[in-house]
Write a protein that holds these residues in place. Structure first.
Motif, PDB file in Angstrom:
ATOM      1  N   ILE A 169      11.256  36.396  31.393  1.00  0.00           N
ATOM      2  CA  ILE A 169       9.924  35.740  31.464  1.00  0.00           C
ATOM      3  C   ILE A 169       9.027  36.408  31.987  1.00  0.00           C
ATOM      4  O   ILE A 169       7.790  36.333  31.976  1.00  0.00           O
ATOM      5  N   GLN A 170       9.422  37.799  32.041  1.00  0.00           N
ATOM      6  CA  GLN A 170       8.281  38.896  32.312  1.00  0.00           C
ATOM      7  C   GLN A 170       7.663  39.492  31.238  1.00  0.00           C
ATOM      8  O   GLN A 170       6.687  39.597  31.246  1.00  0.00           O
ATOM      9  N   GLY A 206       8.012  38.218  28.201  1.00  0.00           N
ATOM     10  CA  GLY A 206       7.545  37.011  27.186  1.00  0.00           C
ATOM     11  C   GLY A 206       8.397  37.158  25.949  1.00  0.00           C
ATOM     12  O   GLY A 206       7.953  37.021  25.063  1.00  0.00           O
ATOM     13  N   GLU A 217       9.164  26.092  33.202  1.00  0.00           N
ATOM     14  CA  GLU A 217       8.062  26.075  32.408  1.00  0.00           C
ATOM     15  C   GLU A 217       7.781  27.354  31.533  1.00  0.00           C
ATOM     16  O   GLU A 217       7.361  27.370  30.535  1.00  0.00           O
ATOM     17  N   GLN A 218       7.886  28.559  32.378  1.00  0.00           N
ATOM     18  CA  GLN A 218       7.631  29.782  31.649  1.00  0.00           C
ATOM     19  C   GLN A 218       8.702  30.243  30.337  1.00  0.00           C
ATOM     20  O   GLN A 218       8.112  30.292  29.365  1.00  0.00           O
ATOM     21  N   ASN A 243       7.581  27.591  27.503  1.00  0.00           N
ATOM     22  CA  ASN A 243       6.595  28.338  26.832  1.00  0.00           C
ATOM     23  C   ASN A 243       6.708  29.431  26.004  1.00  0.00           C
ATOM     24  O   ASN A 243       6.377  29.332  24.770  1.00  0.00           O
TER      25      ASN A 243
END
Length: 93
Positions: free
Chosen positions: A13-14, A16, A80-81, A84
């Motif tokens: 999540i950092q 992406g 959510e991250q 996405n």
């Protein structure tokens, strides 16, 4: 007969990014770690291409130090991250 096909993922999540397709979520996690990701940022999920949906259960998500004592990602912000990133990289709709 209907088969539900899904892909196991590890999502950073950092950064992406994600890795997918391993036999275990930990296989995907290892790929990300070898590529420079930090374990604290990697979360396990499953991608169902037919329905374009994400689920959030994996053994790699059990992290008492990060206040996640379940296989499921409990933090809605992290979920959510993850969603996405998965939809941005894999979603075709």
């Amino acid at each position: 007969m209907c088969l539900l096909l899904y892909i196991k993922l590890a999502v950073d999540i950092q950064r992406g990014i994600l890795a997918g397709g391993g036999e275990f979520h930990a296989d995907c996690e290892t790929v990300l770690l070898e590529d420079g990701s930090e374990q604290v940022n990697i979360w396990g999920a499953d991608w169902y291409p037919d329905s374009q949906t994400v689920t959030y259960e994996s053994l790699i998500n059990i992290r008492p130090r990060q206040n996640n004592r379940s296989m499921e990602i409990l933090d809605l912000g992290i979920r959510e991250q993850v969603a996405n990133i998965v939809h941005n990289l894999l979603g075709g709709v």
